[in-house]
Design a protein around this motif. Sequence first.
Motif, PDB file in Angstrom:
ATOM      1  N   HIS A   1       3.451 -17.394  -4.565  1.00 40.16           N
ATOM      2  CA  HIS A   1       2.774 -16.418  -5.425  1.00 40.16           C
ATOM      3  C   HIS A   1       2.062 -15.363  -4.583  1.00 40.16           C
ATOM      4  O   HIS A   1       2.127 -14.161  -4.876  1.00 40.16           O
ATOM      5  N   THR A   2       1.381 -15.802  -3.514  1.00 37.81           N
ATOM      6  CA  THR A   2       0.670 -14.863  -2.642  1.00 37.81           C
ATOM      7  C   THR A   2       1.644 -13.900  -1.979  1.00 37.81           C
ATOM      8  O   THR A   2       1.362 -12.699  -1.846  1.00 37.81           O
ATOM      9  N   PHE A   3       2.790 -14.411  -1.570  1.00 38.18           N
ATOM     10  CA  PHE A   3       3.806 -13.565  -0.943  1.00 38.18           C
ATOM     11  C   PHE A   3       4.243 -12.457  -1.899  1.00 38.18           C
ATOM     12  O   PHE A   3       4.299 -11.279  -1.519  1.00 38.18           O
ATOM     13  N   ARG A   4       4.556 -12.796  -3.135  1.00 33.44           N
ATOM     14  CA  ARG A   4       4.985 -11.789  -4.114  1.00 33.44           C
ATOM     15  C   ARG A   4       3.922 -10.720  -4.315  1.00 33.44           C
ATOM     16  O   ARG A   4       4.225  -9.519  -4.362  1.00 33.44           O
ATOM     17  N   ALA A   5       2.683 -11.159  -4.426  1.00 31.89           N
ATOM     18  CA  ALA A   5       1.595 -10.203  -4.646  1.00 31.89           C
ATOM     19  C   ALA A   5       1.460  -9.246  -3.465  1.00 31.89           C
ATOM     20  O   ALA A   5       1.217  -8.042  -3.653  1.00 31.89           O
ATOM     21  N   GLN A   6       1.623  -9.763  -2.265  1.00 28.07           N
ATOM     22  CA  GLN A   6       1.488  -8.899  -1.093  1.00 28.07           C
ATOM     23  C   GLN A   6       2.672  -7.935  -0.965  1.00 28.07           C
ATOM     24  O   GLN A   6       2.499  -6.802  -0.504  1.00 28.07           O
ATOM     25  N   ILE A   7       3.858  -8.366  -1.353  1.00 25.28           N
ATOM     26  CA  ILE A   7       5.000  -7.445  -1.356  1.00 25.28           C
ATOM     27  C   ILE A   7       4.741  -6.291  -2.324  1.00 25.28           C
ATOM     28  O   ILE A   7       5.012  -5.123  -2.015  1.00 25.28           O
ATOM     29  N   ASP A   8       4.181  -6.600  -3.482  1.00 22.50           N
ATOM     30  CA  ASP A   8       3.834  -5.537  -4.435  1.00 22.50           C
ATOM     31  C   ASP A   8       2.848  -4.552  -3.815  1.00 22.50           C
ATOM     32  O   ASP A   8       2.984  -3.330  -3.980  1.00 22.50           O
ATOM     33  N   LEU A   9       1.855  -5.063  -3.117  1.00 20.79           N
ATOM     34  CA  LEU A   9       0.889  -4.187  -2.456  1.00 20.79           C
ATOM     35  C   LEU A   9       1.548  -3.313  -1.396  1.00 20.79           C
ATOM     36  O   LEU A   9       1.277  -2.111  -1.295  1.00 20.79           O
ATOM     37  N   LEU A  10       2.412  -3.920  -0.583  1.00 19.65           N
ATOM     38  CA  LEU A  10       3.085  -3.160   0.470  1.00 19.65           C
ATOM     39  C   LEU A  10       3.983  -2.075  -0.116  1.00 19.65           C
ATOM     40  O   LEU A  10       4.102  -0.982   0.442  1.00 19.65           O
ATOM     41  N   ARG A  11       4.605  -2.363  -1.223  1.00 24.95           N
ATOM     42  CA  ARG A  11       5.465  -1.360  -1.864  1.00 24.95           C
ATOM     43  C   ARG A  11       4.655  -0.213  -2.459  1.00 24.95           C
ATOM     44  O   ARG A  11       5.064   0.959  -2.382  1.00 24.95           O
ATOM     45  N   ASN A  12       3.519  -0.532  -3.045  1.00 22.21           N
ATOM     46  CA  ASN A  12       2.707   0.502  -3.704  1.00 22.21           C
ATOM     47  C   ASN A  12       1.664   1.107  -2.785  1.00 22.21           C
ATOM     48  O   ASN A  12       0.991   2.079  -3.147  1.00 22.21           O
ATOM     49  N   TRP A  13       1.500   0.514  -1.616  1.00 23.09           N
ATOM     50  CA  TRP A  13       0.520   0.951  -0.612  1.00 23.09           C
ATOM     51  C   TRP A  13      -0.886   1.061  -1.195  1.00 23.09           C
ATOM     52  O   TRP A  13      -1.633   2.000  -0.936  1.00 23.09           O
ATOM     53  N   GLY A  14      -1.238   0.083  -2.015  1.00 21.99           N
ATOM     54  CA  GLY A  14      -2.592   0.011  -2.547  1.00 21.99           C
ATOM     55  C   GLY A  14      -2.866   0.888  -3.738  1.00 21.99           C
ATOM     56  O   GLY A  14      -3.986   0.879  -4.270  1.00 21.99           O
ATOM     57  N   ASN A  15      -1.877   1.657  -4.188  1.00 20.19           N
ATOM     58  CA  ASN A  15      -2.097   2.536  -5.340  1.00 20.19           C
ATOM     59  C   ASN A  15      -2.449   1.710  -6.578  1.00 20.19           C
ATOM     60  O   ASN A  15      -1.809   0.701  -6.872  1.00 20.19           O
ATOM     61  N   GLY A  16      -3.468   2.151  -7.309  1.00 20.47           N
ATOM     62  CA  GLY A  16      -3.904   1.455  -8.498  1.00 20.47           C
ATOM     63  C   GLY A  16      -4.922   0.364  -8.226  1.00 20.47           C
ATOM     64  O   GLY A  16      -5.454  -0.221  -9.169  1.00 20.47           O
ATOM     65  N   ILE A  17      -5.203   0.113  -6.957  1.00 18.14           N
ATOM     66  CA  ILE A  17      -6.173  -0.924  -6.585  1.00 18.14           C
ATOM     67  C   ILE A  17      -7.419  -0.310  -5.957  1.00 18.14           C
ATOM     68  O   ILE A  17      -8.540  -0.699  -6.258  1.00 18.14           O
ATOM     69  N   LEU A  18      -7.219   0.706  -5.117  1.00 16.48           N
ATOM     70  CA  LEU A  18      -8.346   1.345  -4.443  1.00 16.48           C
ATOM     71  C   LEU A  18      -9.113   2.249  -5.411  1.00 16.48           C
ATOM     72  O   LEU A  18      -8.514   2.864  -6.308  1.00 16.48           O
ATOM     73  N   PRO A  19     -10.427   2.347  -5.249  1.00 23.40           N
ATOM     74  CA  PRO A  19     -11.211   3.257  -6.089  1.00 23.40           C
ATOM     75  C   PRO A  19     -10.766   4.709  -5.905  1.00 23.40           C
ATOM     76  O   PRO A  19     -10.176   5.056  -4.871  1.00 23.40           O
ATOM     77  N   PRO A  20     -11.016   5.573  -6.899  1.00 22.81           N
ATOM     78  CA  PRO A  20     -10.633   6.983  -6.797  1.00 22.81           C
ATOM     79  C   PRO A  20     -11.167   7.615  -5.512  1.00 22.81           C
ATOM     80  O   PRO A  20     -12.337   7.451  -5.158  1.00 22.81           O
ATOM     81  N   GLY A  21     -10.292   8.319  -4.804  1.00 20.69           N
ATOM     82  CA  GLY A  21     -10.670   9.009  -3.577  1.00 20.69           C
ATOM     83  C   GLY A  21     -10.600   8.157  -2.327  1.00 20.69           C
ATOM     84  O   GLY A  21     -10.609   8.684  -1.211  1.00 20.69           O
ATOM     85  N   VAL A  22     -10.536   6.849  -2.484  1.00 24.98           N
ATOM     86  CA  VAL A  22     -10.463   5.956  -1.321  1.00 24.98           C
ATOM     87  C   VAL A  22      -9.009   5.844  -0.876  1.00 24.98           C
ATOM     88  O   VAL A  22      -8.108   5.660  -1.696  1.00 24.98           O
ATOM     89  N   GLN A  23      -8.770   5.972   0.422  1.00 29.45           N
ATOM     90  CA  GLN A  23      -7.415   5.925   0.964  1.00 29.45           C
ATOM     91  C   GLN A  23      -7.317   4.877   2.066  1.00 29.45           C
ATOM     92  O   GLN A  23      -8.284   4.613   2.773  1.00 29.45           O
TER      93      GLN A  23
END
Length: 315
Positions: free
Chosen positions: A160-182
Amino acid sequence: MTHPDKPLALQKLIADGFSIGLELPLDNDWSPTGELQRREAGRSPGEPNMCGHATLARLADLLGFRALWIRDVPLYDPQFGDAGQVFEAFSYLGYLAGITDHILLGTAAVVLPLREPMLTMKSAATIDRLSDGRLLLGVASGDRPIEYPIFGRDFEERGHTFRAQIDLLRNWGNGILPPGVQLLPRPQQQAVPLLVAGLAQQSPEWVGQHLDGWLAYPGTPEDHVQRSAFWRSVAGDKPYISFIHLDLLDAPTAPAQRHRFGLATGRHGLIAELQAMREAGVQHIGLHLRRNQRPVAQALEEIAAYVLPEFHVVA
């Protein structure tokens, strides 16, 4: 042969249809002589001699090998008897990026569930920028149960952790980081290529859909005929990559003798084996030389002179 839909490092890896790289450490510590030297130096079983690693990595780059692959072994476990290349994976890739110019730099593979995902992304992007877009990010769910409680992770939840991290790597954190944070830097490549070792506790269909290539376990050409067909059935034309444990013998015509995960053979036998691998659907082979009885530099020079030109353009 061009693949405009693939990340740049993957395009380079398979540009000639088939290419040859090396799996680090570039030490023959599994040979009889290497084992004796290890004992004399007081190193643990499976702990290589890294004294000449920089010289040999530069040599591999100069000679035209297509990729250097490193394994992620966070902790040395005597029950596995293998410490990998000892150095922390991303730190070592940064060093290799600074001392080489052309050779691709791959992980085979980073154990995602043991790592903090944002820092994994930052590390991967840093390596990709420092190397001018040469990173191949092999990833895995891990197979050493002792590591998980030490890192405060749940072994049973690693899929489960692996799948979640693949999603993060694909989206590069989009939708998770606060507005303006990169999360900086961004990778040099438009997308860092993600290659999976094994199935990472996932279904074949999920892996074929979400990953860019497969790092298949070593086997014979006959093994790879079946495995590559299986991979193509779920992933289309995405790259199929594997490894050979090689002992390159002195006599060019020495017949091949198979051992676990590879063979001992002269260069003519190696060419025949690689041709069979290519016909079986393998697109890249990483040569693992820890069993090699001759000096590693000598083997690299012979392979570069007589074997590489049979398969791909040497930059």
